[in-house]
Design a protein around this motif. Structure first.
Motif, PDB file in Angstrom:
ATOM      1  N   GLU A  44       0.738  -1.272   0.046  1.00 48.45           N
ATOM      2  CA  GLU A  44       0.053  -0.129  -0.009  1.00 48.45           C
ATOM      3  C   GLU A  44       0.864   1.279   0.024  1.00 48.45           C
ATOM      4  O   GLU A  44       0.566   2.041  -0.735  1.00 48.45           O
ATOM      5  CB  GLU A  44      -0.974   0.096   1.205  1.00 48.45           C
ATOM      6  N   ARG A  45       1.851   1.399   0.995  1.00 50.26           N
ATOM      7  CA  ARG A  45       2.684   2.670   0.965  1.00 50.26           C
ATOM      8  C   ARG A  45       3.417   2.835  -0.177  1.00 50.26           C
ATOM      9  O   ARG A  45       3.759   4.125  -0.534  1.00 50.26           O
ATOM     10  CB  ARG A  45       3.351   2.411   2.352  1.00 50.26           C
ATOM     11  N   VAL A  46       4.152   1.710  -0.607  1.00 49.18           N
ATOM     12  CA  VAL A  46       5.008   2.040  -1.731  1.00 49.18           C
ATOM     13  C   VAL A  46       4.310   2.267  -2.872  1.00 49.18           C
ATOM     14  O   VAL A  46       4.452   3.346  -3.736  1.00 49.18           O
ATOM     15  CB  VAL A  46       5.881   0.773  -2.003  1.00 49.18           C
ATOM     16  N   GLU A  47       2.891   1.949  -3.237  1.00 48.82           N
ATOM     17  CA  GLU A  47       2.028   2.505  -4.181  1.00 48.82           C
ATOM     18  C   GLU A  47       1.702   3.684  -4.134  1.00 48.82           C
ATOM     19  O   GLU A  47       1.806   4.595  -4.938  1.00 48.82           O
ATOM     20  CB  GLU A  47       1.094   1.399  -4.532  1.00 48.82           C
ATOM     21  N   GLU A  48       1.337   4.249  -2.936  1.00 48.83           N
ATOM     22  CA  GLU A  48       0.755   5.451  -2.575  1.00 48.83           C
ATOM     23  C   GLU A  48       1.820   6.431  -2.470  1.00 48.83           C
ATOM     24  O   GLU A  48       1.645   7.509  -3.238  1.00 48.83           O
ATOM     25  CB  GLU A  48       0.355   5.498  -0.957  1.00 48.83           C
ATOM     26  N   LEU A  49       3.170   6.093  -1.892  1.00 46.11           N
ATOM     27  CA  LEU A  49       4.148   7.426  -2.004  1.00 46.11           C
ATOM     28  C   LEU A  49       5.069   7.339  -3.136  1.00 46.11           C
ATOM     29  O   LEU A  49       5.490   8.457  -3.629  1.00 46.11           O
ATOM     30  CB  LEU A  49       4.891   7.099  -0.558  1.00 46.11           C
ATOM     31  N   ALA A  50       5.160   6.238  -3.837  1.00 43.27           N
ATOM     32  CA  ALA A  50       6.334   6.054  -4.942  1.00 43.27           C
ATOM     33  C   ALA A  50       5.608   5.895  -6.338  1.00 43.27           C
ATOM     34  O   ALA A  50       6.242   6.038  -7.382  1.00 43.27           O
ATOM     35  CB  ALA A  50       7.130   5.043  -4.661  1.00 43.27           C
ATOM     36  N   GLY A  51       4.233   5.582  -6.163  1.00 41.16           N
ATOM     37  CA  GLY A  51       3.677   5.449  -7.512  1.00 41.16           C
ATOM     38  C   GLY A  51       4.031   3.992  -8.316  1.00 41.16           C
ATOM     39  O   GLY A  51       3.883   4.181  -9.311  1.00 41.16           O
ATOM     40  N   MET A  52       4.505   3.205  -7.561  1.00 39.16           N
ATOM     41  CA  MET A  52       5.035   2.029  -8.020  1.00 39.16           C
ATOM     42  C   MET A  52       4.342   0.874  -7.687  1.00 39.16           C
ATOM     43  O   MET A  52       3.811   0.906  -6.535  1.00 39.16           O
ATOM     44  CB  MET A  52       6.455   1.468  -7.513  1.00 39.16           C
ATOM     45  N   GLU A  53       3.813   0.035  -8.659  1.00 41.14           N
ATOM     46  CA  GLU A  53       2.985  -1.341  -8.135  1.00 41.14           C
ATOM     47  C   GLU A  53       4.160  -2.300  -7.460  1.00 41.14           C
ATOM     48  O   GLU A  53       5.285  -2.563  -7.849  1.00 41.14           O
ATOM     49  CB  GLU A  53       2.674  -1.833  -9.772  1.00 41.14           C
ATOM     50  N   VAL A  54       3.384  -2.844  -6.552  1.00 37.05           N
ATOM     51  CA  VAL A  54       4.421  -4.074  -5.873  1.00 37.05           C
ATOM     52  C   VAL A  54       3.526  -5.340  -5.970  1.00 37.05           C
ATOM     53  O   VAL A  54       2.840  -5.678  -5.276  1.00 37.05           O
ATOM     54  CB  VAL A  54       4.665  -3.525  -4.397  1.00 37.05           C
ATOM     55  N   PRO A  55       3.836  -6.037  -6.810  1.00 36.20           N
ATOM     56  CA  PRO A  55       3.216  -7.474  -6.986  1.00 36.20           C
ATOM     57  C   PRO A  55       3.874  -8.322  -6.269  1.00 36.20           C
ATOM     58  O   PRO A  55       2.822  -9.376  -5.740  1.00 36.20           O
ATOM     59  CB  PRO A  55       3.440  -7.941  -8.426  1.00 36.20           C
ATOM     60  N   GLU A  56       5.023  -8.078  -5.600  1.00 34.83           N
ATOM     61  CA  GLU A  56       5.461  -9.139  -4.719  1.00 34.83           C
ATOM     62  C   GLU A  56       6.043  -8.533  -3.423  1.00 34.83           C
ATOM     63  O   GLU A  56       7.078  -7.732  -3.488  1.00 34.83           O
ATOM     64  CB  GLU A  56       6.619 -10.239  -5.347  1.00 34.83           C
ATOM     65  N   VAL A  57       5.841  -8.967  -2.325  1.00 32.00           N
ATOM     66  CA  VAL A  57       6.538  -8.484  -1.151  1.00 32.00           C
ATOM     67  C   VAL A  57       6.944  -9.815  -0.318  1.00 32.00           C
ATOM     68  O   VAL A  57       5.993 -10.774   0.202  1.00 32.00           O
ATOM     69  CB  VAL A  57       5.629  -7.532  -0.063  1.00 32.00           C
ATOM     70  N   ALA A  58       8.152 -10.161  -0.333  1.00 31.78           N
ATOM     71  CA  ALA A  58       8.588 -11.493   0.174  1.00 31.78           C
ATOM     72  C   ALA A  58       8.825 -11.225   1.624  1.00 31.78           C
ATOM     73  O   ALA A  58       9.832 -10.257   1.964  1.00 31.78           O
ATOM     74  CB  ALA A  58       9.521 -12.050  -0.693  1.00 31.78           C
ATOM     75  N   VAL A  59       8.605 -11.807   2.668  1.00 35.26           N
ATOM     76  CA  VAL A  59       8.796 -11.461   4.201  1.00 35.26           C
ATOM     77  C   VAL A  59       9.586 -12.715   4.620  1.00 35.26           C
ATOM     78  O   VAL A  59       8.974 -13.901   4.513  1.00 35.26           O
ATOM     79  CB  VAL A  59       7.532 -11.333   4.862  1.00 35.26           C
ATOM     80  N   ARG A  60      10.763 -12.372   5.208  1.00 35.33           N
ATOM     81  CA  ARG A  60      11.541 -13.458   5.810  1.00 35.33           C
ATOM     82  C   ARG A  60      11.688 -13.166   7.406  1.00 35.33           C
ATOM     83  O   ARG A  60      12.149 -12.063   7.633  1.00 35.33           O
ATOM     84  CB  ARG A  60      12.818 -13.407   5.164  1.00 35.33           C
ATOM     85  N   VAL A  61      11.347 -14.094   8.115  1.00 35.70           N
ATOM     86  CA  VAL A  61      11.505 -13.914   9.588  1.00 35.70           C
ATOM     87  C   VAL A  61      12.986 -14.236   9.992  1.00 35.70           C
ATOM     88  O   VAL A  61      13.245 -15.515   9.840  1.00 35.70           O
ATOM     89  CB  VAL A  61      10.489 -14.707  10.370  1.00 35.70           C
ATOM     90  N   GLU A  62      13.888 -13.511  10.242  1.00 29.06           N
ATOM     91  CA  GLU A  62      15.272 -13.641  10.482  1.00 29.06           C
ATOM     92  C   GLU A  62      15.420 -14.133  11.961  1.00 29.06           C
ATOM     93  O   GLU A  62      16.578 -14.934  12.264  1.00 29.06           O
ATOM     94  CB  GLU A  62      15.991 -12.459  10.104  1.00 29.06           C
ATOM     95  N   ARG A  63      14.705 -13.612  12.732  1.00 26.85           N
ATOM     96  CA  ARG A  63      14.734 -13.744  14.331  1.00 26.85           C
ATOM     97  C   ARG A  63      13.794 -13.849  15.029  1.00 26.85           C
ATOM     98  O   ARG A  63      12.564 -12.864  14.732  1.00 26.85           O
ATOM     99  CB  ARG A  63      15.880 -12.826  14.874  1.00 26.85           C
ATOM    100  N   LEU A  64      13.412 -14.618  16.020  1.00 29.33           N
ATOM    101  CA  LEU A  64      12.265 -14.559  16.927  1.00 29.33           C
ATOM    102  C   LEU A  64      12.909 -14.285  18.222  1.00 29.33           C
ATOM    103  O   LEU A  64      13.855 -14.573  18.684  1.00 29.33           O
ATOM    104  CB  LEU A  64      11.588 -15.946  16.980  1.00 29.33           C
ATOM    105  N   HIS A  65      12.245 -12.981  18.954  1.00 28.87           N
ATOM    106  CA  HIS A  65      12.770 -12.791  20.421  1.00 28.87           C
ATOM    107  C   HIS A  65      11.506 -13.366  21.377  1.00 28.87           C
ATOM    108  O   HIS A  65      10.519 -12.926  21.329  1.00 28.87           O
ATOM    109  CB  HIS A  65      12.606 -11.100  20.416  1.00 28.87           C
ATOM    110  N   LEU A  66      11.965 -14.378  22.141  1.00 32.19           N
ATOM    111  CA  LEU A  66      11.025 -15.005  23.263  1.00 32.19           C
ATOM    112  C   LEU A  66      10.792 -13.830  24.248  1.00 32.19           C
ATOM    113  O   LEU A  66      11.401 -13.240  24.787  1.00 32.19           O
ATOM    114  CB  LEU A  66      11.856 -15.887  23.789  1.00 32.19           C
TER     115      LEU A  66
END
Length: 129
Positions: free
Chosen positions: A95-117
């Motif tokens: 949403e924000r990249v499209e709204e602020l930069a005017g670019m379509e974002v067909p893919e947002v890949a999310v990687r969880v690098e660490r978990l904090h207990l």
């Protein structure tokens, strides 16, 4: 006052948005999506990698890309709804990249690098790798 001549869109020029600007927008949006954490918790972290890309033929006339692929690395609290938080990050970043930069974002890949207990009380006990 005389009317200004009409300039064809292809001759007006183009605005290029640097990848690092898109990365900053995406990182901020990811942190917004994660929401506030308890004061004792480690601050959330969002590392972002932006890869411009346009599916199909490139834009004509050297125009800037109109599509961008975003890869976000997160550190999250655990236990928690990891899938739900990742989905919220995907939506907010797109949403924000499209709204602020005017670019379509067909893919947002999310990687969880660490978990904090955390304890049930919300205090941080450590980090899981």
């Amino acid at each position: 006052m005389p009317a200004l001549p009409v300039v064809a869109p292809a001759e007006r020029g183009a605005t290029r948005i640097a990848d690092r600007v898109v990365a900053k927008i995406a990182a901020r949006a990811a942190l917004e999506a994660l929401g506030p954490l308890p004061a004792e918790a480690a601050p959330p972290h969002a590392g972002v990698d932006v890869r411009p890309g346009v599916p199909g033929p490139a834009p004509a006339g050297g125009a800037p890309p109109t599509t961008v692929h975003v890869h976000v690395g997160l550190e999250l609290g655990y236990p928690g709804d990891i899938g739900g938080r990742c989905a919220a990050v995907r939506r907010r970043v797109a949403e924000r990249v499209e709204e602020l930069a005017g670019m379509e974002v067909p893919e947002v890949a999310v990687r969880v690098e660490r978990l904090h207990l955390t304890h049930a009380s919300g205090t941080v006990r450590g980090r899981t790798r």
